[in-house]
Design a protein around this motif. Structure first.
Motif, PDB file in Angstrom:
ATOM      1  N   ASP A   7       0.921  -1.232  -0.052  1.00 61.05           N
ATOM      2  CA  ASP A   7      -0.241  -0.069   0.006  1.00 61.05           C
ATOM      3  C   ASP A   7       0.773   1.279   0.093  1.00 61.05           C
ATOM      4  N   TRP A  17       2.449   1.521  -3.455  1.00 63.17           N
ATOM      5  CA  TRP A  17       1.438   2.185  -4.360  1.00 63.17           C
ATOM      6  C   TRP A  17       1.273   3.609  -4.023  1.00 63.17           C
ATOM      7  N   TRP A  18       1.356   4.041  -2.815  1.00 65.74           N
ATOM      8  CA  TRP A  18       0.855   5.581  -2.645  1.00 65.74           C
ATOM      9  C   TRP A  18       2.100   6.281  -2.974  1.00 65.74           C
ATOM     10  N   VAL A  38       2.040   6.506  -6.842  1.00 73.51           N
ATOM     11  CA  VAL A  38       0.869   7.289  -7.254  1.00 73.51           C
ATOM     12  C   VAL A  38       1.024   8.985  -6.973  1.00 73.51           C
ATOM     13  N   THR A  39       1.953   9.265  -5.858  1.00 72.68           N
ATOM     14  CA  THR A  39       2.444  10.573  -5.417  1.00 72.68           C
ATOM     15  C   THR A  39       3.254  11.053  -6.435  1.00 72.68           C
ATOM     16  N   GLY A  64      -2.217  11.029  -8.012  1.00 73.92           N
ATOM     17  CA  GLY A  64      -3.009  11.534  -6.804  1.00 73.92           C
ATOM     18  C   GLY A  64      -4.455  10.972  -6.727  1.00 73.92           C
ATOM     19  N   TYR A  65      -4.715   9.554  -6.899  1.00 74.02           N
ATOM     20  CA  TYR A  65      -6.087   9.268  -6.896  1.00 74.02           C
ATOM     21  C   TYR A  65      -6.870   9.740  -5.451  1.00 74.02           C
ATOM     22  N   GLY A  66      -6.214   9.558  -4.595  1.00 76.63           N
ATOM     23  CA  GLY A  66      -7.108   9.938  -3.073  1.00 76.63           C
ATOM     24  C   GLY A  66      -7.432   8.710  -2.490  1.00 76.63           C
ATOM     25  N   ASP A  67      -7.148   7.356  -2.876  1.00 73.28           N
ATOM     26  CA  ASP A  67      -7.674   6.316  -2.373  1.00 73.28           C
ATOM     27  C   ASP A  67      -6.661   6.038  -1.133  1.00 73.28           C
ATOM     28  N   ILE A  68      -5.406   6.644  -1.090  1.00 71.34           N
ATOM     29  CA  ILE A  68      -4.474   6.351   0.055  1.00 71.34           C
ATOM     30  C   ILE A  68      -3.916   7.901   0.349  1.00 71.34           C
ATOM     31  N   PHE A  69      -3.895   8.636   1.316  1.00 71.92           N
ATOM     32  CA  PHE A  69      -3.474   9.770   1.668  1.00 71.92           C
ATOM     33  C   PHE A  69      -2.970   9.956   3.084  1.00 71.92           C
ATOM     34  N   PRO A  70      -1.718  10.570   3.288  1.00 74.55           N
ATOM     35  CA  PRO A  70      -1.252  10.760   4.650  1.00 74.55           C
ATOM     36  C   PRO A  70      -2.240  11.476   5.544  1.00 74.55           C
TER      37      PRO A  70
END
Lengths: 224, 224, 224, 224
Positions: D169, D172-173, D176-177, D182-188
């Protein structure tokens, strides 16, 4: 056959518009068949029919690869440059699927096979690009990569992912990803889908870079 | 009329600031009318009034196209370069809408018509750019494409999409998409909306590329 | 005073490191005061104290602007180049706020005032950049724009937007937007916030373009 | 030892493929151990075993740093260029952790230590790049930054963030970043995670810029 004749036939097979269009047509038909089989609830006879059609397509790709290998001057070089075409012609039928029962892996093999087929579209575009504009070439590569991404994504995410309801969802996701927009309305939830996403993202960065390079070059050559 | 005179009148029609501003004003009025008709609950008389206004605008665009065609030296070349202006002047009134009852398609025709009108803004910008900076040109094109994207998106998504409450939502979405930011607070849910989104995304990649090219060129020309 | 002396004092005021650092410090203090006033539940005396502090800062900016105007050779040119400094010194106190009761507009004025103050950071960076690297210059501009975006966003979104709980949320949003990542965890919901977002997005495209241009230039100058 | 001999041994230590591969292997082992310790529910003996292993790795990094310092011609320059290697070899064991009880800070120290180790991968890539293609170099740097981002993100977000269930995960983040998708499925959601995100985003802009620069350069050198 003399070397000269073999070279001529090979050139014909590779450069003739109709042969290329037929190969592209078969590649797109593969995509259609896979998408249709995955998304529709089919009877066992319909599945068998699709698998027979797919077997025929695989045979044609095998024939094309075999003919190229036989006709080429150096078989080693030919194999090195065209081994994806061999992947495109693995003849896996429905019967074998059932006996192996390792469905997920087999699904992956099918996707690899179809991507190898879609690759031919890019190869043809590469040839056309020698005679025509860079822009057409980049557009073809982009379309091919997005189509390959969409079909792979659809194969692994349709089912597990509730947001992927049809093939157009997968195409939409592939475009949103490759342009680095990334709304987040559809995103991969399987690890295979995420790997496909990563490839598309880095391709997207390359696409922005290539566009910037082309435009920059255009400004440099025009202005002085 | 002599060729010389025709050429002069055509030049006046195409390069006069007030004629161009009037055309741009009419194009923006079209956008306003469409947005107003779609988003407000109107009485039948109000709709009729809007359609009459739109008919008048269409007539002016038709007149402009006709005059240009009559005055041009080569009608064939003129038609090739200006056929979108003919699209901009299709005179479809409310009465015809009701008789056909193929509302979705007609909505699409209206959007095409309005995009064809907005296009004139870019054409004028193109002319101004010959005399002035590249930056103004790119800014005009960007504004035009975003406006065209927003009005198309609004026409197809307002109603089906609960996140699109007014025209400014559509403009916000168009900017978020064309800059490849893609928050995901608003995204298309109809396939027409997604197609519009794809066009905007690829335009966005081109915009980044063009900006990069201009800046790169700027650094190259300044530093030596 | 002779022209020579005036020029020397002005040069000292504009180029002396400590004067510049003091101005930057006051600009950042403004940001801190605004953020603190908006996010904390304050007693009426504390608000009065903050407004007094802000009044003092405004006076210093006004003094700085007045001194520059008095000392400059051409007042017209000086005014043209430095009018944002006048915006930075509008002395609006808490008392005036209450009497006008047009709170939203006044909030906007305060934001404009603070952005005009932050602008000084970029002006100083511009001067330093003449003597040092382009990279430091671009980094300063980027930091300034992101800080200005964050403080504006915080002023208009803190309160209406439940996802903005503190100033760091606004900074995070500004970075996510200016880099065109756009997660969508925080996004503007007021139209003022969206306008700020649009400015940041287009700045982001410019930032990518500038970086690409610098790197491209770097490769061009190094390789031959 | 003569200067000549010391230089030869140092060169061997820095350029020998197997030494470099061993260092990279130890760096990746560190990542694996940290990820495993954080994500699995471990017995006290298993934790102790992992800490012992980590201590041994730290010792090897310290030895490598010490040997380099001893063998280098100028210790000052060596220290300046290689101080992150000293960070990589801070020998903090489990026992010390418990006595201090400032767990969050210690976690940060461990992350810094591991990033300092991963940095060696980039150093080796830098050396290889002198002899080979720019593309391999950029790919290595990208992979290193994404790995460092993922392991940092995992250390601070695993636990507080319900969307981060395993190390993949975090990878993947990070991708994506860094690609600005930047999907926004995982963000800090922690502020440390957001700082890591900001670094990755600006790295992403640089990556797009570098790719654009390379491609632009490629077009310039090829076409004339």
């Amino acid at each position: 056959m003399t070397l000269e004749r073999r070279r001529n036939i090979l050139k014909y097979l590779r450069e003739n518009l109709w042969v290329n269009l037929a190969i592209i047509g078969l590649a797109l038909l593969s995509v259609g068949l896979l998408v249709y089989e995955l998304s529709a609830d089919l009877l066992i006879e319909q599945v068998a029919f699709i698998h027979t059609l797919d077997l025929i397509i695989a045979m044609i790709f095998l024939l094309d690869f075999g003919a190229g290998l036989y006709l080429s001057e150096s078989r080693k070089i030919y194999f090195k440059q065209n081994w994806p075409d061999l992947l495109a012609s693995i003849p896996i039928t429905g019967g074998i699927y059932r006996s192996f029962r390792v469905l997920r892996l087999l699904r992956l093999i099918r996707v690899v096979r179809i991507i190898a087929r879609i690759r031919r579209v890019a190869v043809v575009a590469d040839k056309i690009a020698d005679n025509s504009s860079k822009y057409i070439y980049i557009a073809s590569i982009t379309a091919t990569v997005i189509l390959a991404g969409a079909v792979s994504f659809f194969s692994v995410e349709f089912g597990p992912n509730p947001n992927v309801a049809n093939f157009f969802d997968a195409v939409w996701w592939a475009v949103v990803t490759a342009t680095t927009v990334g709304y987040g309305d559809i995103f991969p939830i399987t690890w295979e889908g995420r790997l496909i996403g990563m490839v598309l993202m880095f391709f997207g960065i390359g696409l922005v870079g290539t566009t910037a390079g082309l435009v920059g070059n255009h400004f440099l050559n025009r202005r002085p």
